[in-house]
Design a protein around this motif. Sequence first.
Motif, PDB file in Angstrom:
ATOM      1  N   GLY A 136      -8.240   6.522  -1.672  1.00  6.22           N
ATOM      2  CA  GLY A 136      -7.733   5.597  -0.671  1.00  6.22           C
ATOM      3  C   GLY A 136      -6.742   4.604  -1.246  1.00  6.22           C
ATOM      4  O   GLY A 136      -6.342   4.704  -2.403  1.00  6.22           O
ATOM      5  N   ALA A 137      -6.384   3.644  -0.407  1.00  3.59           N
ATOM      6  CA  ALA A 137      -5.407   2.630  -0.792  1.00  3.59           C
ATOM      7  C   ALA A 137      -5.835   1.287  -0.212  1.00  3.59           C
ATOM      8  O   ALA A 137      -6.599   1.234   0.752  1.00  3.59           O
ATOM      9  CB  ALA A 137      -4.018   3.002  -0.283  1.00  3.59           C
TER      10      ALA A 137
ATOM     11  N   ALA B  73       2.390   1.845  -3.461  1.00  2.00           N
ATOM     12  CA  ALA B  73       1.391   2.369  -4.400  1.00  2.00           C
ATOM     13  C   ALA B  73       1.086   3.834  -4.106  1.00  2.00           C
ATOM     14  O   ALA B  73       1.014   4.674  -5.017  1.00  2.00           O
ATOM     15  CB  ALA B  73       0.116   1.530  -4.343  1.00  2.00           C
ATOM     16  N   THR B  74       0.945   4.175  -2.836  1.00  2.00           N
ATOM     17  CA  THR B  74       0.662   5.564  -2.455  1.00  2.00           C
ATOM     18  C   THR B  74       1.823   6.476  -2.829  1.00  2.00           C
ATOM     19  O   THR B  74       1.622   7.583  -3.331  1.00  2.00           O
ATOM     20  CB  THR B  74       0.362   5.642  -0.938  1.00  2.00           C
ATOM     21  OG1 THR B  74      -0.776   4.817  -0.663  1.00  2.00           O
ATOM     22  CG2 THR B  74       0.075   7.059  -0.501  1.00  2.00           C
TER      23      THR B  74
ATOM     24  N   GLU C   5       0.828  -1.213   0.000  1.00  2.00           N
ATOM     25  CA  GLU C   5       0.000   0.000   0.000  1.00  2.00           C
ATOM     26  C   GLU C   5       0.859   1.258   0.000  1.00  2.00           C
ATOM     27  O   GLU C   5       0.562   2.224  -0.712  1.00  2.00           O
ATOM     28  CB  GLU C   5      -0.947  -0.007   1.201  1.00  2.00           C
ATOM     29  CG  GLU C   5      -2.040  -1.045   1.070  1.00  2.00           C
ATOM     30  CD  GLU C   5      -2.996  -1.059   2.245  1.00  2.00           C
ATOM     31  OE1 GLU C   5      -3.135  -0.023   2.939  1.00  2.00           O
ATOM     32  OE2 GLU C   5      -3.635  -2.115   2.474  1.00  2.00           O
ATOM     33  N   GLN C   6       1.925   1.263   0.807  1.00  2.00           N
ATOM     34  CA  GLN C   6       2.794   2.437   0.857  1.00  2.00           C
ATOM     35  C   GLN C   6       3.520   2.661  -0.464  1.00  2.00           C
ATOM     36  O   GLN C   6       3.697   3.807  -0.897  1.00  2.00           O
ATOM     37  CB  GLN C   6       3.794   2.316   2.014  1.00  2.00           C
ATOM     38  CG  GLN C   6       3.137   2.461   3.373  1.00  2.00           C
ATOM     39  CD  GLN C   6       4.139   2.333   4.507  1.00  2.00           C
ATOM     40  OE1 GLN C   6       5.283   2.755   4.389  1.00  2.00           O
ATOM     41  NE2 GLN C   6       3.706   1.739   5.606  1.00  2.00           N
TER      42      GLN C   6
ATOM     43  N   HIS D  21      -4.924  -3.367  -0.679  1.00  2.00           N
ATOM     44  CA  HIS D  21      -4.002  -4.405  -1.150  1.00  2.00           C
ATOM     45  C   HIS D  21      -4.760  -5.681  -1.476  1.00  2.00           C
ATOM     46  O   HIS D  21      -5.917  -5.841  -1.079  1.00  2.00           O
ATOM     47  CB  HIS D  21      -2.938  -4.701  -0.092  1.00  2.00           C
ATOM     48  CG  HIS D  21      -3.517  -5.395   1.103  1.00  2.00           C
ATOM     49  ND1 HIS D  21      -4.129  -4.715   2.133  1.00  2.00           N
ATOM     50  CD2 HIS D  21      -3.598  -6.715   1.415  1.00  2.00           C
ATOM     51  CE1 HIS D  21      -4.557  -5.584   3.030  1.00  2.00           C
ATOM     52  NE2 HIS D  21      -4.240  -6.806   2.621  1.00  2.00           N
TER      53      HIS D  21
ATOM     54  N   GLY E  49      -0.418  -3.745  -4.158  1.00  2.00           N
ATOM     55  CA  GLY E  49      -1.017  -2.565  -3.536  1.00  2.00           C
ATOM     56  C   GLY E  49      -1.688  -1.727  -4.600  1.00  2.00           C
ATOM     57  O   GLY E  49      -1.340  -1.791  -5.772  1.00  2.00           O
ATOM     58  N   TRP E  50      -2.667  -0.939  -4.194  1.00  2.00           N
ATOM     59  CA  TRP E  50      -3.294   0.012  -5.105  1.00  2.00           C
ATOM     60  C   TRP E  50      -3.560   1.305  -4.351  1.00  2.00           C
ATOM     61  O   TRP E  50      -3.713   1.310  -3.125  1.00  2.00           O
ATOM     62  CB  TRP E  50      -4.582  -0.547  -5.720  1.00  2.00           C
ATOM     63  CG  TRP E  50      -5.649  -0.880  -4.708  1.00  2.00           C
ATOM     64  CD1 TRP E  50      -5.860  -2.086  -4.117  1.00  2.00           C
ATOM     65  CD2 TRP E  50      -6.629   0.018  -4.161  1.00  2.00           C
ATOM     66  NE1 TRP E  50      -6.900  -1.995  -3.224  1.00  2.00           N
ATOM     67  CE2 TRP E  50      -7.396  -0.722  -3.241  1.00  2.00           C
ATOM     68  CE3 TRP E  50      -6.924   1.359  -4.348  1.00  2.00           C
ATOM     69  CZ2 TRP E  50      -8.446  -0.156  -2.514  1.00  2.00           C
ATOM     70  CZ3 TRP E  50      -7.969   1.929  -3.627  1.00  2.00           C
ATOM     71  CH2 TRP E  50      -8.718   1.174  -2.725  1.00  2.00           C
ATOM     72  N   ALA E  51      -3.580   2.394  -5.089  1.00  2.00           N
ATOM     73  CA  ALA E  51      -3.873   3.690  -4.477  1.00  2.00           C
ATOM     74  C   ALA E  51      -4.546   4.593  -5.502  1.00  2.00           C
ATOM     75  O   ALA E  51      -4.197   4.577  -6.687  1.00  2.00           O
ATOM     76  CB  ALA E  51      -2.593   4.347  -3.973  1.00  2.00           C
ATOM     77  N   THR E  52      -5.533   5.348  -5.020  1.00  3.51           N
ATOM     78  CA  THR E  52      -6.194   6.396  -5.780  1.00  3.51           C
ATOM     79  C   THR E  52      -6.329   7.583  -4.831  1.00  3.51           C
ATOM     80  O   THR E  52      -5.964   7.479  -3.652  1.00  3.51           O
ATOM     81  CB  THR E  52      -7.599   5.971  -6.263  1.00  3.51           C
ATOM     82  OG1 THR E  52      -8.449   5.799  -5.121  1.00  3.51           O
ATOM     83  CG2 THR E  52      -7.559   4.680  -7.072  1.00  3.51           C
TER      84      THR E  52
ATOM     85  N   LEU F 298       1.788   6.991  -6.592  1.00  4.85           N
ATOM     86  CA  LEU F 298       0.689   7.890  -6.959  1.00  4.85           C
ATOM     87  C   LEU F 298       1.139   9.345  -6.837  1.00  4.85           C
ATOM     88  O   LEU F 298       0.912  10.159  -7.739  1.00  4.85           O
ATOM     89  CB  LEU F 298      -0.517   7.615  -6.054  1.00  4.85           C
ATOM     90  CG  LEU F 298      -1.825   8.280  -6.455  1.00  4.85           C
ATOM     91  CD1 LEU F 298      -2.456   7.551  -7.634  1.00  4.85           C
ATOM     92  CD2 LEU F 298      -2.784   8.282  -5.269  1.00  4.85           C
TER      93      LEU F 298
END
Length: 175
Positions: free
Chosen positions: A123-124, A82-83, A79-80, A126, A117-120, A86
């Motif tokens: 939010g984020a 991906a964030t 997650e981190q 996994h 992981g994903w982030a927009t 972003l």
Amino acid sequence: MSASEDTDLERLSELARDRGLRMCVAESLTSGGLASTVGAGENASEWFAGGIVAYFTEVKERVLGLTPGTDPTSAECAEQLATGALRLFDADIAVSTTGVGGPDPQGGHPPGTVYLGWATAEGAGHRRLALTGGPEEVLDASVEAAVRLLAFHAEGLRPAGPRRGAEQSEDSASQ
């Protein structure tokens, strides 16, 4: 590329173009394979901002903002990453890959343990994968799942509004 990966990439390309989305990736496990796959999408130069490959933990910390002491094979790390991507690429959606390709365990994690992981802006999150097979099979399956995850989250994003650089300046001047 598998047939389902082709279909997912086609869908991703269409969503990105139709909605004016900007996408990026951060990779540890897949060593540039995800960026290479996404970059092969139709008109990718219009919507794929780029990717970063970061193996060393210190690079993940310095460039992508990974919190020191975070397990590199964890949901938190994915997650981190991906964030951080972003932010780095000023994108609408980012996907990251981290994990153990194999053939041996690493850091107490069995081979095939993968986190996407994903982030927009909203939010984020996994996805944890428990893959089987040799290192090449694990990497291929990780890339395929990451492309699918990008397309899934792109479907939930609305078309981008005015933003970034010249587009933003032109819109501000016309109001």
